[in-house]
Scaffold this motif. Structure first.
Motif, PDB file in Angstrom:
ATOM      1  N   UNK A   1       0.821  -1.206   0.000  1.00 15.25           N
ATOM      2  CA  UNK A   1       0.000   0.000   0.000  1.00 15.25           C
ATOM      3  C   UNK A   1       0.858   1.260   0.000  1.00 15.25           C
ATOM      4  N   UNK A   2       1.983   1.213   0.705  1.00 21.37           N
ATOM      5  CA  UNK A   2       2.836   2.396   0.852  1.00 21.37           C
ATOM      6  C   UNK A   2       3.939   2.485  -0.201  1.00 21.37           C
ATOM      7  N   UNK A   3       4.027   1.472  -1.045  1.00 17.09           N
ATOM      8  CA  UNK A   3       5.076   1.488  -2.062  1.00 17.09           C
ATOM      9  C   UNK A   3       6.462   1.243  -1.508  1.00 17.09           C
ATOM     10  N   UNK A   4       6.554   0.446  -0.463  1.00 15.97           N
ATOM     11  CA  UNK A   4       7.824   0.123   0.167  1.00 15.97           C
ATOM     12  C   UNK A   4       8.247  -1.297  -0.188  1.00 15.97           C
ATOM     13  N   UNK A   5       9.537  -1.522  -0.242  1.00 16.91           N
ATOM     14  CA  UNK A   5      10.039  -2.877  -0.377  1.00 16.91           C
ATOM     15  C   UNK A   5      10.408  -3.429   0.986  1.00 16.91           C
TER      16      UNK A   5
END
Length: 361
Positions: free
Chosen positions: A333-337
């Protein structure tokens, strides 16, 4: 009057995690605080930090753990003044004939000369380059670094050799070294993980008494990210029934500050840490201590800690699975890896020393 593993009457703790100093597991005797009837001088009432010096014979420490993404590390210091009550590194102080309790956070070991030793090890013809992890045992940017500067010396060596490094910390002094880390990061040689366990400053102060406040750690992420340094927010440990409800909020705060990745590891309580953490819980949160420890045992197969490879850092059972699903959903959802890009190893070049013969090509 004697008080096993306790302080002397009149002694005070201020901003300390542990309130006990039980001897380590290798000691044949225990410690007893004894009141001899004499009052303590005022300057001895507070338990002060003591730093001893150790001349290192080696700098690189190797491991073969399948749970870790690195096989070598450097530790400029032993013990950590941050005093985090849950710290899995506390049992390492027992190897020094010191207590994993108060000794771990008040009787520190600095290792001057470690950078020169590291340089010698990196120059060996047999050395094969791979990323070095720093901060995976005790924090290289704990308060004593401001006086001793050992981490900066180590970084200077790694920068000169163009050697990849992965740093984990919660200490503000890392901002001092942005001038070294940013150029390395620009070449794919450095990344940083900043540990944030909670956004609740009151809880953080009780649980991590001498570590920077959560908002200050988020500011570290912001300043590193602004300098072009890849940063991951490390939400570790995640403590059931105490901090687990904050998982998504901490990830969001890290992303907003500039983190590119996020990861979480459930609470681990190896050896003496289990008793220290349980005692802290019963004193600080008596209303939920049983619930927290019950969930911890559920997470580790009915024990306070499961040391088995594959499960020790992930946990097992329904709760562990739910936590990792929540983390995966939040990252998407947050665009984090989960991790940062791999560090480069192909740039490693020992710098020439004075007197070295120059190459023809």
């Amino acid at each position: 009057m004697s008080r096993p593993d306790s302080l002397l009457p009149g002694q005070r703790l201020r901003a300390r995690g542990a309130d006990t100093n039980r001897a380590g597991r290798y000691e044949a005797t225990d410690r007893v605080a004894f009141d001899d009837g004499w009052d303590l001088p005022e300057d001895e009432r507070l338990v002060a930090t003591e730093v001893r010096l150790e001349r290192p014979r080696s700098a690189l420490s190797f491991n073969r753990s399948p749970d870790l993404p690195f096989d070598r590390s450097v530790n400029p210091y032993r013990g950590c003044e941050h005093g985090c009550i849950y710290c899995y590194a506390r049992p390492s102080h027992a190897y020094l004939n010191l207590s994993p309790g108060l000794d771990f956070e008040t009787r520190l070991i600095a290792r001057p000369g470690i950078a020169a030793v590291l340089e010698g090890e990196l120059r060996r013809p047999s050395y094969k380059v791979a990323p070095i992890a720093i901060g995976t045992n005790t924090d290289p940017y704990q308060p004593v670094e401001r006086d001793h500067g050992l981490m900066r010396e180590v970084l200077a060596v790694l920068a000169a050799f163009r050697h990849p490094v992965w740093i984990t910390t919660r200490g503000t002094t890392i901002e001092r070294d942005i001038d070294l880390i940013a150029p390395m990061a620009a070449e794919g040689l450095a990344s940083v993980s900043i540990s944030v366990t909670t956004l609740d400053e009151g809880l953080a102060r009780r649980m991590e008494p001498r570590a920077p406040a959560p908002r200050r750690r988020l500011q570290i992420i912001e300043r590193l990210a602004r300098a072009g340094i890849p940063v991951r927010i490390q939400i570790s440990p995640l403590i059931p029934a105490l901090t687990d409800h904050e998982l998504e909020a901490v990830m969001q705060a890290g992303r907003d500050a500039g983190a590119r990745a996020a990861n979480t590891i459930p609470l681990r309580l190896p050896r003496e840490v289990a008793d220290l953490f349980r005692r802290w819980l019963e004193t600080t949160f008596p209303d939920r201590a049983a619930r927290v420890m019950g969930r911890v045992r559920e997470l580790h197969g009915g024990r306070d800690y499961d040391p088995e490879f594959g499960t020790r850092m992930r946990g097992q059972g329904l709760w562990a699975e739910l936590i990792h699903r929540r983390a995966d959903l939040a990252r998407r959802r947050l665009g984090l890896g989960e991790g940062l890009p791999a560090l480069r190893c192909d740039l490693f070049t020992p710098p020439p020393r004075r007197g070295d013969q120059l190459t023809l090509f």
